[in-house]
Structures are given as structure tokens and as C-alpha cells.
Design an enzyme around this catalytic site. Structure first.
Site, short mmCIF file in Angstrom:
data_model
loop_
_atom_site.label_atom_id
_atom_site.label_comp_id
_atom_site.label_asym_id
_atom_site.label_seq_id
_atom_site.Cartn_x
_atom_site.Cartn_y
_atom_site.Cartn_z
N LYS A 1 0.83 -1.20 -0.10
CA LYS A 1 -0.04 0.14 -0.09
C LYS A 1 0.79 1.42 0.00
O LYS A 1 0.61 2.07 -0.54
CB LYS A 1 -0.99 0.18 1.17
N GLN B 1 -3.57 -1.33 10.54
CA GLN B 1 -3.71 -2.63 9.99
C GLN B 1 -4.40 -3.64 10.89
O GLN B 1 -3.71 -3.77 11.97
CB GLN B 1 -2.37 -2.92 9.45
N ASP C 1 -10.20 3.61 5.66
CA ASP C 1 -10.90 2.23 5.81
C ASP C 1 -12.25 1.86 5.80
O ASP C 1 -12.69 0.90 5.44
CB ASP C 1 -10.34 1.42 6.98
N1 GUN Z 1 -6.56 -6.51 7.26
C1 GUN Z 1 -6.99 -7.01 6.02
N2 GUN Z 1 -7.78 -6.40 5.29
C2 GUN Z 1 -7.69 -5.15 5.82
C3 GUN Z 1 -8.17 -3.61 5.57
O1 GUN Z 1 -8.88 -3.56 4.39
N3 GUN Z 1 -7.75 -2.68 6.33
C4 GUN Z 1 -7.19 -2.73 7.37
N4 GUN Z 1 -6.76 -1.82 8.30
N5 GUN Z 1 -6.73 -4.02 7.90
C5 GUN Z 1 -6.70 -5.08 7.11
#
Ligand code: GUN
Length: 294
Positions: free
Chosen positions: A53, A97, A120
Site C-alpha cells: 500500500k 492494519q 478504511d
Molecule cells: N486487514 C485485512 N484487510 C484489511 C483492510 O482492508 N484494512 C485494514 N486496516 N486491515 C486489514
């Protein structure tokens, strides 16, 4: 294979659009969108996801950095960091995350992020807006990415039978909410199938659009798919593979090899939904920055 939904190609078109938005923000307001990732502990998958990302953010002109915290970080310490990011005007997006260590309550953490910086889409305000069909919030990146895949592949959702496998907060529930809305590119008849459902295969066979997001390797078999159905594989599962360098490999929730010949359209995995999650995160970050100056 002409029935493949090329997530990589669609994601790269979205990145080009986001890049254009970022350039406009720079030209009009001298603004550079800022995105901060917070990662707690050294979960290898989380490290890899955040790394991907961050790389994409820098490629399209988003200022990003990652705060890496020790596994033993307390919930209060994490809340303090989020409070600082909430009040930092150079930060437009905050992504904590998941998964977090078990001593930290994810719900408390996601609720502490400023809803205007919640790229998110996990904050209760954004979840509520999604449910209500209020488009002023942020949609969670993976289901929003699946929605874009369907739209940009010309899949008709209105009146379609959609079966979502899985009812998690990150994919299954918001996916169902997106497609059931009374709105363009939605209006589907959505069934959510989960671990306590009866007649899972029978429900799946009714689907015009089958979205697998339950996190079980190759759970969806060919006899669960109606010929001509659109099949979207959200799963990322680790299975042991002694012949692989790392001793494992990643597979989806869908038995692609046997389903691809009978599906109307199907996402490869990798190269389907994964790139779309990142594309929607970048889109949400540029949107957060645009809204911050509006
Ligand atoms: N863990 C798995 N998918 C995601 C996501 O889309 N965002 C976040 N913050 N953690 C994740």
C-alpha cells in the site's frame, strides 16, 4: 481466457484517475494527500500488505508513512497515537492494519479514528452511512473494490441473485450492504451464506453473482456454481506447500481451475480483488484530502 476479470488492469485505470485527482489538488490548493499506516507487531502478512500500500501511495503522489509499534503496545498508547494523527492537518487518511494483538480491542481502535480520515471505512459512522445509502462516508476498500470490478466489467446487478459467502465486518457484511442498496449499480437480491447456514451449495447454485469471502481454501467447488455465473474470489489463504520457497502458497476461496471453464466471468487470484483493495484505498485517501479542503 476471455472470461477473466482483470483486477490488475482495472486497478491501474483507477490509479490513473486517482493520480489525476492528486495532481488537481496540487495545482488548485498546493495540497498533497497524507496517509499514515499504523502497524502493531510483526505479522508477516500485515507487513507485506502495508508495504504494498505504501509503495502504491508514493507512486501516485500520496505522502505516506508507516508507524510501526511493538507487539506489546497498550491500547491506551495506540489511542494516544490515533488522537495525534486525528489532529494533524497534514494527515488526511489513517489506516490501522488489522489484525491487532489480542489485548487490543479493534472496535475501540476503529471507533477512535476521525470518521473524516477513516479511509478504511471501519468507523461506526461510516458503516452506518453505508447501511443508510448515504454516500458522504467512506466505503471499506475490499467490498468497494469488488463493486468497482462488477461495474467496470459491465455486470448487471439490478435484480440479480447475489450470494455473499462470509459475514465478516471487513468484506461480507459491507459487501451485502453495498449491493442491496436502492441505487444505481446495486438493487440486487442478496443472500449472505455463512458457517451456520444450511444448504450452502444449493444457495450458491442460485447465484448469478457469487462472491466468496469466507477465508477457506478452495471452498467453492464447480458443483456449487451455476453455469454462466460471475464468480468473485476475495479469499487469501495460506496452504502448506513443501515445494514452495517459503513452504506455503496463497490460494483463494474458489477452485478456479475447475470453475473458470463454466463461469460467465471470474476473477483470477492473485490479480483479481487484491489490486482493487489498494486502488480503493488510494481513491479514498484522495477523496479524504479533497473533502478536507472543501
Ligand atoms: N486487514 C485485512 N484487510 C484489511 C483492510 O482492508 N484494512 C485494514 N486496516 N486491515 C486489514
Amino acid at each position: 481466457m476471455e472470461n477473466l476479470i482483470d483486477g490488475k488492469a482495472i486497478a491501474s485505470r483507477i490509479h490513473a484517475e486517482t493520480s489525476a485527482t492528486v495532481s488537481e489538488l496540487a495545482a488548485k490548493s498546493s495540497l498533497k494527500p497524507g496517509l499514515v499506516f499504523v502497524r502493531v507487531g510483526e505479522d508477516p502478512a500485515s507487513r507485506a500488505y502495508v508495504g504494498m500500500k505504501e509503495k502504491m501511495a508514493s507512486e501516485i503522489g500520496i505522502d505516506s508513512r508507516t508507524i510501526v509499534l511493538d507487539e506489546k503496545t497498550t491500547q491506551d498508547e495506540l489511542l494516544g497515537i490515533i488522537a495525534d494523527l486525528n489532529s494533524d492537518t497534514a494527515v488526511h487518511g489513517i489506516l490501522v492494519q488489522a489484525p491487532l494483538p489480542s489485548h487490543i480491542d479493534e472496535r475501540v481502535i476503529f471507533s477512535a479514528v476521525d470518521p473524516g480520515k477513516d479511509v478504511d471505512g471501519f468507523h461506526p459512522v461510516n458503516v452506518g452511512k453505508l447501511m443508510l445509502g448515504d454516500t458522504s462516508g467512506f466505503r471499506p476498500c475490499t467490498p468497494a473494490g469488488v463493486h468497482e470490478l462488477l461495474i467496470r466489467s459491465g455486470v448487471e446487478t439490478s435484480g440479480a441473485e447475489v450470494v455473499v459467502l462470509g459475514r465478516g465486518n471487513i468484506v461480507g457484511k459491507p459487501m451485502a450492504a453495498i449491493l442491496m442498496q436502492k441505487a444505481a449499480h446495486a438493487n440486487a437480491t442478496v443472500t449472505v451464506v455463512h458457517s451456520r447456514s444450511r444448504n450452502v451449495a444449493e444457495s450458491c447454485r442460485r447465484a448469478d453473482i457469487l462472491i466468496a469471502a469466507m477465508g477457506s481454501a478452495h471452498f467453492v467447488k464447480a458443483d456449487m456454481v451455476k453455469p454462466g455465473a460471475v464468480v468473485i474470489d476475495v479469499g487469501v489463504n495460506r496452504i502448506d506447500d513443501p515445494s514452495a520457497k517459503r513452504g506455503y502458497r496463497l490460494v483463494g476461496d474458489v477452485d478456479f481451475e475447475n470453475i473458470q471453464p463454466l463461469a460467465g466471468m471470474i476473477t483470477p487470484n492473485p490479480g483479481g480483488v487484491g489490486p482493487m483493495t489498494i486502488a480503493m484505498l488510494m481513491h479514498n485517501t484522495a477523496l479524504a484530502a479533497s473533502r478536507a479542503i472543501a
